[in-house]
Design a protein around this motif. Structure first.
Motif, mmCIF file in Angstrom:
data_model
loop_
_atom_site.group_PDB
_atom_site.id
_atom_site.type_symbol
_atom_site.label_atom_id
_atom_site.label_comp_id
_atom_site.label_asym_id
_atom_site.label_seq_id
_atom_site.Cartn_x
_atom_site.Cartn_y
_atom_site.Cartn_z
ATOM 1 N N ARG A 42 0.736 -0.636 0.085
ATOM 2 C CA ARG A 42 -0.187 0.035 -0.080
ATOM 3 C C ARG A 42 1.095 1.168 -0.079
ATOM 4 N NH1 ARG A 42 -4.955 0.347 4.396
ATOM 5 N NH2 ARG A 42 -2.662 0.859 5.738
ATOM 6 N N LYS B 88 -2.510 6.929 1.211
ATOM 7 C CA LYS B 88 -2.227 7.439 2.541
ATOM 8 C C LYS B 88 -1.614 8.025 2.659
ATOM 9 C CE LYS B 88 -1.774 5.607 6.385
ATOM 10 N NZ LYS B 88 -3.177 5.420 7.256
ATOM 11 N N TYR C 55 -4.326 14.244 5.148
ATOM 12 C CA TYR C 55 -5.055 14.154 7.001
ATOM 13 C C TYR C 55 -5.639 15.205 7.161
ATOM 14 C CZ TYR C 55 -4.623 8.868 6.469
ATOM 15 O OH TYR C 55 -4.836 7.786 6.758
ATOM 16 N N GLU D 42 -16.794 6.266 6.905
ATOM 17 C CA GLU D 42 -15.422 5.585 8.190
ATOM 18 C C GLU D 42 -14.812 6.830 9.487
ATOM 19 O OE1 GLU D 42 -12.009 5.340 5.828
ATOM 20 O OE2 GLU D 42 -11.928 7.071 5.130
ATOM 21 N N PRO E 64 -11.812 9.260 10.990
ATOM 22 C CA PRO E 64 -10.408 9.797 10.907
ATOM 23 C C PRO E 64 -9.544 8.852 10.343
ATOM 24 C CG PRO E 64 -11.591 10.945 12.949
ATOM 25 C CD PRO E 64 -12.451 9.650 12.696
ATOM 26 N N GLY E 65 -9.918 7.615 11.185
ATOM 27 C CA GLY E 65 -7.812 7.070 10.926
ATOM 28 C C GLY E 65 -8.606 5.662 10.670
ATOM 29 N N ASN F 295 -11.943 2.414 9.853
ATOM 30 C CA ASN F 295 -12.969 1.731 9.613
ATOM 31 C C ASN F 295 -14.378 1.257 9.687
ATOM 32 O OD1 ASN F 295 -10.686 0.175 7.604
ATOM 33 N ND2 ASN F 295 -12.179 1.778 5.916
ATOM 34 N N GLY G 34 -9.260 -0.056 4.325
ATOM 35 C CA GLY G 34 -7.794 -0.776 5.317
ATOM 36 C C GLY G 34 -7.557 -2.290 5.870
ATOM 37 N N ILE G 35 -6.384 -2.315 5.961
ATOM 38 C CA ILE G 35 -5.773 -3.816 5.660
ATOM 39 C C ILE G 35 -6.908 -4.860 7.056
ATOM 40 C CG2 ILE G 35 -4.001 -5.515 6.364
ATOM 41 C CD1 ILE G 35 -2.218 -3.028 5.082
ATOM 42 N N THR G 36 -6.834 -4.219 8.329
ATOM 43 C CA THR G 36 -7.702 -4.627 9.780
ATOM 44 C C THR G 36 -9.238 -4.621 9.008
ATOM 45 O OG1 THR G 36 -7.035 -2.904 11.057
ATOM 46 C CG2 THR G 36 -7.610 -3.920 11.919
ATOM 47 N N THR H 237 -5.109 0.054 12.600
ATOM 48 C CA THR H 237 -3.819 -0.023 12.145
ATOM 49 C C THR H 237 -3.430 0.272 13.593
ATOM 50 O OG1 THR H 237 -3.079 -0.773 10.417
ATOM 51 C CG2 THR H 237 -1.778 -1.081 11.813
HETATM 52 N N1 PMP Z 1 -8.869 4.955 7.616
HETATM 53 C C1 PMP Z 1 -8.379 5.255 7.259
HETATM 54 C C2 PMP Z 1 -8.743 7.489 7.133
HETATM 55 C C3 PMP Z 1 -7.194 5.459 8.183
HETATM 56 O O1 PMP Z 1 -5.816 6.380 8.158
HETATM 57 C C4 PMP Z 1 -7.159 4.037 8.190
HETATM 58 C C5 PMP Z 1 -5.428 3.642 9.659
HETATM 59 N N2 PMP Z 1 -4.558 2.948 8.290
HETATM 60 C C6 PMP Z 1 -7.990 3.390 8.258
HETATM 61 C C7 PMP Z 1 -8.639 3.791 7.659
HETATM 62 C C8 PMP Z 1 -7.607 1.994 8.623
HETATM 63 O O2 PMP Z 1 -6.680 1.204 8.089
HETATM 64 P P1 PMP Z 1 -5.564 0.380 8.253
HETATM 65 O O3 PMP Z 1 -6.804 -1.009 8.824
HETATM 66 O O4 PMP Z 1 -4.986 -0.128 7.243
HETATM 67 O O5 PMP Z 1 -5.057 0.668 9.532
#
Ligand code: PMP
Length: 301
Positions: A58, A154, A159, A188, A190-191, A193, A213-215, A251
């Motif tokens: 990614r 990303k 951001y 979603e 801010p960071g 899902n 997101g990977i999670t 994450t």
């Molecule tokens: N949405 C946003 C906007 C994010 O910044 C993140 C964190 N990377 C996620 C979702 C979740 O993604 P991941 O599970 O890959 O961390």
């Protein structure tokens, strides 16, 4: 923040205090950087990084969206991360690779600005709330329109939308924001899902305006393995009222139960049955206690 020994910059492990950049760094002015957030966990066999390959892929995808050239291969970056964890002696940590346009040229057109790559790591506990369900506020900000950025990347500059919405949520007494998309559907955090549970089934917004997101992907697969179906669906704010359970994934945030969204109370502000089941399975997987998902872990040693 807690300072560790070294930070990796362009192939070298430099002292934490010496990891500096010029004030006329292109990324500082225009947000022209791409980054990742990855976690390493303690397992019985030592530290292991969760879904390292997917995160680095990614990162390269994000870099390509800005035409940022990384002068290292996916393998080089993975190796540098594993070495950094060893050097800094923290098995459980958050890992932040970043690739950015650096010093040498100003102006919005990045052509000619050199790129740099760096990786830092640090211990980071629960990003949101811990085990108790959090309070969420539907943000006055919306996720960027898919045609105003590269949604799946990303990109640091994008951001600021997340920074503003977090600030707004916290100023009004909530723990985290929930952003709608440009059409008014739930997108979603801010960071993180978003997932909701209704009648033992998971619902999550589809790709398009969210960061996939990977999670999120891990949760869909874990749920499938537990016999729980997931449907990607456009969710209206009104439909949140009918949620039996809800949670964020990410994450940093891992699996974070949600107890309130604006005026809506979810599952009596208690962690719901399905959320608990998925959270427990996730915690076992990241700590190497489930062989079925062992390919998601890259051992540090
Ligand atoms: N949405 C946003 C906007 C994010 O910044 C993140 C964190 N990377 C996620 C979702 C979740 O993604 P991941 O599970 O890959 O961390």
């Amino acid at each position: 923040m807690e300072e560790l020994k070294k930070i990796w910059i362009d192939g070298d492990f430099v002292n934490w205090q010496d990891a500096k950049i010029h004030i006329l760094n292109h990324a500082l002015h225009y947000g022209s950087a791409v980054f990742e957030g990855i976690r390493s966990y303690q397992t019985k066999k030592g530290a292991a990084v969760f879904r390292l390959q997917e995160h680095i892929e990614r990162l390269f995808y994000s870099a390509s969206s800005l035409e940022l050239k990384i002068s290292f291969s996916v393998g080089d970056i993975k190796q540098a991360i594993l070495e950094l964890i060893k050097i800094n002696e923290v098995n459980e940590c958050y890992i932040r690779p970043i690739v950015f346009l650096s010093y040498g040229k100003m102006g919005l057109n990045p052509k000619g600005a050199p790129a740099q790559a760096a990786i830092a790591n640090w211990p980071w506990g629960a990003y949101l709330g811990g085990d108790a369900p959090i309070k969420v506020k539907i943000s006055k900000y919306i996720r960027p329109h898919p045609r105003s950025t590269v949604v799946g990347a990303k990109i640091a500059g994008s951001y600021f939308n997340s920074v503003l919405s977090s600030l707004d949520a916290q100023q009004s007494g909530a723990d985290e924001a929930l952003l709608l998309d440009f059409e008014g559907f739930v997108a979603e955090g801010p960071g993180e899902n978003f997932f909701m549970v209704k009648e033992s089934k998971l619902y999550t917004p589809g790709k398009g305006t969210i960061l996939a997101g990977i999670t999120r992907d891990s949760v869909i697969k874990i749920a499938g393995n537990l016999g729980i179906e997931t449907e990607e669906k456009k969710i209206t704010p009104e439909e949140l009222k009918s949620a039996d359970e809800a949670f964020f994934t990410g994450t940093a945030a891992e699996i974070c139960p949600i107890g309130e969204i604006d005026e809506i109370t979810i599952n009596n502000r208690e962690v719901g049955k399905i959320t608990k089941q998925i959270k427990m399975a996730f915690e076992e997987i990241v700590r190497g206690k489930n062989q079925k998902f062992s390919e998601w872990l890259t051992p540090v040693d």
